[in-house]
Design a protein around this motif. Structure first.
Motif, PDB file in Angstrom:
ATOM      1  N   MET A 163       0.880  -1.205   0.078  1.00 46.78           N
ATOM      2  CA  MET A 163      -0.042  -0.146  -0.236  1.00 46.78           C
ATOM      3  C   MET A 163       0.865   1.186   0.171  1.00 46.78           C
ATOM      4  N   ALA A 164       2.084   1.258   0.368  1.00 42.96           N
ATOM      5  CA  ALA A 164       2.946   2.248   0.417  1.00 42.96           C
ATOM      6  C   ALA A 164       3.636   2.699  -0.857  1.00 42.96           C
ATOM      7  N   LEU A 165       3.669   1.619  -1.887  1.00 42.75           N
ATOM      8  CA  LEU A 165       4.237   1.973  -3.125  1.00 42.75           C
ATOM      9  C   LEU A 165       3.553   2.995  -3.908  1.00 42.75           C
ATOM     10  N   GLN A 166       4.144   4.053  -4.564  1.00 41.42           N
ATOM     11  CA  GLN A 166       3.671   5.156  -5.193  1.00 41.42           C
ATOM     12  C   GLN A 166       3.648   5.142  -6.676  1.00 41.42           C
ATOM     13  N   SER A 167       4.223   3.819  -7.287  1.00 43.22           N
ATOM     14  CA  SER A 167       4.231   3.810  -8.717  1.00 43.22           C
ATOM     15  C   SER A 167       3.550   2.398  -8.956  1.00 43.22           C
ATOM     16  N   LYS A 168       2.647   2.321 -10.113  1.00 40.96           N
ATOM     17  CA  LYS A 168       2.037   0.944 -10.544  1.00 40.96           C
ATOM     18  C   LYS A 168       3.262   0.071 -11.114  1.00 40.96           C
ATOM     19  N   TYR A 169       4.125   0.443 -11.468  1.00 38.69           N
ATOM     20  CA  TYR A 169       5.300  -0.641 -12.080  1.00 38.69           C
ATOM     21  C   TYR A 169       5.954  -1.025 -10.764  1.00 38.69           C
ATOM     22  N   ALA A 170       6.038  -0.104  -9.615  1.00 39.73           N
ATOM     23  CA  ALA A 170       6.756  -0.571  -8.409  1.00 39.73           C
ATOM     24  C   ALA A 170       5.989  -1.803  -7.892  1.00 39.73           C
ATOM     25  N   ILE A 171       4.668  -1.697  -7.976  1.00 38.81           N
ATOM     26  CA  ILE A 171       3.873  -2.737  -7.221  1.00 38.81           C
ATOM     27  C   ILE A 171       4.011  -3.926  -8.228  1.00 38.81           C
ATOM     28  N   THR A 172       3.797  -3.776  -9.572  1.00 38.22           N
ATOM     29  CA  THR A 172       4.194  -5.139 -10.018  1.00 38.22           C
ATOM     30  C   THR A 172       5.705  -5.664  -9.750  1.00 38.22           C
ATOM     31  N   LEU A 173       6.515  -4.704  -9.865  1.00 38.96           N
ATOM     32  CA  LEU A 173       7.936  -5.409  -9.519  1.00 38.96           C
ATOM     33  C   LEU A 173       8.125  -5.974  -8.127  1.00 38.96           C
ATOM     34  N   TYR A 174       7.340  -5.296  -7.278  1.00 42.88           N
ATOM     35  CA  TYR A 174       7.301  -5.805  -5.738  1.00 42.88           C
ATOM     36  C   TYR A 174       6.613  -7.083  -5.996  1.00 42.88           C
ATOM     37  N   GLU A 175       5.478  -7.186  -6.404  1.00 39.78           N
ATOM     38  CA  GLU A 175       4.913  -8.778  -6.535  1.00 39.78           C
ATOM     39  C   GLU A 175       5.733  -9.780  -6.959  1.00 39.78           C
ATOM     40  N   LEU A 176       6.566  -9.492  -8.302  1.00 38.91           N
ATOM     41  CA  LEU A 176       7.536 -10.213  -8.732  1.00 38.91           C
ATOM     42  C   LEU A 176       8.545 -10.648  -7.749  1.00 38.91           C
ATOM     43  N   GLY A 177       9.082  -9.621  -7.150  1.00 41.27           N
ATOM     44  CA  GLY A 177      10.071  -9.966  -6.213  1.00 41.27           C
ATOM     45  C   GLY A 177       9.573 -10.986  -5.015  1.00 41.27           C
ATOM     46  N   CYS A 178       8.457 -10.643  -4.660  1.00 40.90           N
ATOM     47  CA  CYS A 178       7.851 -11.529  -3.503  1.00 40.90           C
ATOM     48  C   CYS A 178       8.026 -13.095  -4.063  1.00 40.90           C
ATOM     49  N   LEU A 179       7.676 -13.163  -5.366  1.00 42.90           N
ATOM     50  CA  LEU A 179       7.486 -14.407  -5.783  1.00 42.90           C
ATOM     51  C   LEU A 179       9.041 -15.113  -6.080  1.00 42.90           C
ATOM     52  N   TYR A 180       9.892 -14.256  -6.412  1.00 42.05           N
ATOM     53  CA  TYR A 180      11.164 -14.976  -6.701  1.00 42.05           C
ATOM     54  C   TYR A 180      12.362 -14.975  -5.641  1.00 42.05           C
ATOM     55  N   ALA A 181      12.020 -13.934  -4.634  1.00 35.76           N
ATOM     56  CA  ALA A 181      13.348 -13.606  -3.821  1.00 35.76           C
ATOM     57  C   ALA A 181      13.238 -14.816  -2.716  1.00 35.76           C
ATOM     58  N   GLY A 182      14.490 -15.398  -2.346  1.00 39.51           N
ATOM     59  CA  GLY A 182      14.556 -16.269  -1.641  1.00 39.51           C
ATOM     60  C   GLY A 182      14.710 -17.875  -2.459  1.00 39.51           C
ATOM     61  N   ARG A 183      14.520 -17.629  -3.745  1.00 40.87           N
ATOM     62  CA  ARG A 183      14.717 -19.131  -4.695  1.00 40.87           C
ATOM     63  C   ARG A 183      16.170 -19.207  -4.952  1.00 40.87           C
ATOM     64  N   ARG A 184      16.439 -20.284  -5.549  1.00 45.40           N
ATOM     65  CA  ARG A 184      17.774 -20.562  -5.597  1.00 45.40           C
ATOM     66  C   ARG A 184      18.494 -19.689  -6.861  1.00 45.40           C
ATOM     67  N   HIS A 185      17.707 -19.472  -7.572  1.00 42.26           N
ATOM     68  CA  HIS A 185      17.773 -18.328  -8.787  1.00 42.26           C
ATOM     69  C   HIS A 185      16.921 -17.562  -8.779  1.00 42.26           C
ATOM     70  N   PRO A 186      17.045 -16.261  -7.897  1.00 47.42           N
ATOM     71  CA  PRO A 186      16.050 -15.368  -7.777  1.00 47.42           C
ATOM     72  C   PRO A 186      16.188 -14.320  -8.896  1.00 47.42           C
ATOM     73  N   GLU A 187      15.768 -14.619 -10.222  1.00 49.53           N
ATOM     74  CA  GLU A 187      16.211 -13.740 -11.365  1.00 49.53           C
ATOM     75  C   GLU A 187      15.161 -14.070 -12.424  1.00 49.53           C
ATOM     76  N   MET A 188      14.813 -13.012 -13.168  1.00 50.05           N
ATOM     77  CA  MET A 188      13.940 -13.227 -14.441  1.00 50.05           C
ATOM     78  C   MET A 188      14.658 -12.447 -15.478  1.00 50.05           C
ATOM     79  N   ASP A 189      14.785 -13.195 -16.730  1.00 56.17           N
ATOM     80  CA  ASP A 189      15.521 -12.710 -17.798  1.00 56.17           C
ATOM     81  C   ASP A 189      14.531 -12.705 -18.960  1.00 56.17           C
ATOM     82  N   LEU A 190      14.409 -11.218 -19.351  1.00 48.97           N
ATOM     83  CA  LEU A 190      13.383 -10.802 -20.184  1.00 48.97           C
ATOM     84  C   LEU A 190      13.809 -10.145 -21.514  1.00 48.97           C
ATOM     85  N   THR A 191      13.213 -10.184 -22.838  1.00 48.44           N
ATOM     86  CA  THR A 191      13.582  -9.173 -23.512  1.00 48.44           C
ATOM     87  C   THR A 191      12.747  -7.858 -23.318  1.00 48.44           C
ATOM     88  N   VAL A 192      13.253  -6.795 -24.012  1.00 51.55           N
ATOM     89  CA  VAL A 192      12.705  -5.770 -23.872  1.00 51.55           C
ATOM     90  C   VAL A 192      11.288  -5.557 -24.085  1.00 51.55           C
TER      91      VAL A 192
END
Length: 359
Positions: A163-192
């Protein structure tokens, strides 16, 4: 003895529903979102606003462990507003949430891999009363219910941070971080282009990678690094001078970093942007005013004369040291006028008088 009655078997659910049931015991401080709804790509032209992305997370948290069931869920307008005093923007936000269409991987009716494009709700009902306790009722459609029931990956998000995040893109990246952080490979590789779809960046906006990195990723990273329990790293993969891929890494913080993020969440919202950017100026405390004494009268003094030269000081010292000798005859001798003084007093001659006589 009565006849044996077999116990009715309960349907099996995935880890996501079990995690949502556990989160309900934490006083609503945690929101569980299925990984299938977190790691998704918005269709082209779809870019939900900040309020819409927050509201969707709140609706999922409200449904909780019962989200997979075919039933109506309810949330008050006050809970959706999150601190806003009026419902003026609520209608537009609910219209936007009802129109969100997601694109996920799935199976066709004959069991083949397919891309599923669908909305989330069968219905989204808003009571017309503007009171704080007015209801918003919703029911997930069969695609969403099946997804929730079978999901085994999820993002466990801190409600206060979301609720504290002020950017809609920050919310999506935060959700992705909560999904990937803590994994053995906590990263995403994407094309632009895939990154743009993942974040929901509208078409025609931030076309250049420099603008996308500056106005989307950099701003979102500042918020996430300050408020989340992980940090975001953005790595560019280039082909010559062109950025062709982007690697996102979500690295867990140590205890000190997690405590700092929790402290920032407890601080007032005012001034947060300056604190995150490191532009806060610390002012020195101003001392209490004291009584001002009356000015003392200024005494006028003569300017100091230049010190005498060395030769003058030497002559003065010599005059003091030499004894003064007096002659008695000089003291008793009468004082006569000098020849120069008597010459001045002689009367003028005749020629001088004639010369002065007027013609």
């Amino acid at each position: 003895m009565g006849a044996f009655m077999p116990r009715k078997s309960l349907p099996s659910v995935g880890r996501t529903i079990r995690a949502a049931a556990a989160a309900e015991q934490h006083d609503g401080t945690e929101i569980v979102k299925p990984g299938e709804l977190t790691d998704i790509s918005f269709p082209r032209g779809v870019s939900p606003s900040l309020a819409a992305r927050r509201t969707l997370a709140l609706l999922l948290a409200t449904a909780g462990a019962n989200g997979w069931k075919d039933q109506v869920h309810r949330i008050t307008k006050r809970e959706i507003r999150q601190g806003h005093k009026s419902n003026e923007r609520l209608k537009d936000t609910l219209d936007e949430v009802a129109g969100i269409r997601l694109q996920t991987g799935g199976l066709s009716s004959r069991g083949r891999a397919a891309i599923v494009r669908a909305g989330l709700f069968d219905e989204l009902i808003e009571e017309t009363d503007d009171g704080d306790q007015s209801w918003v009722e919703f029911r997930f459609n069969r695609h969403t219910r099946a997804l929730l029931k079978d999901s085994n990956t999820f993002a466990a998000m801190n409600r206060a941070a979301l609720m504290a995040l002020q950017s809609k893109y920050a919310i999506t990246l935060y959700e992705l971080g909560c999904l990937y952080a803590g994994r053995r490979h906590p990263e995403m590789d994407l094309t632009v282009p895939d990154l743009r779809l993942k974040l929901g960046v509208p078409e025609g906006v931030y076309r250049d990678w420099t603008d996308l990195q500056r106005f989307v990723l950099s701003k979102a990273k500042l918020e996430i690094d300050a408020l989340a329990h992980f940090t975001l790293q953005v790595e560019e993969v280039r082909n010559g001078r062109k950025v062709v891929r982007v690697r996102l890494r979500f690295l867990l913080k140590d205890d000190r970093g997690i405590d700092a993020a929790a402290d920032e969440l407890e601080r007032p919202k005012a001034g947060r942007k300056a604190r995150i950017r490191g532009t806060v100026e610390h002012a020195e405390p101003v001392p209490a005013p004291t009584a001002i004494a009356a000015p003392k009268p200024v005494r006028k003094t003569r300017p100091a004369a230049d010190p005498p030269s060395k030769a003058v000081r030497k002559s003065r010292a010599k005059a003091v040291d030499e004894p003064v000798q007096l002659d008695l005859e000089d003291l008793t001798r009468p004082i006569l006028p000098s020849p120069e003084s008597t010459a001045k007093r002689r009367p003028p001659t005749r020629s001088q008088r004639e010369r002065r006589r007027p013609v």
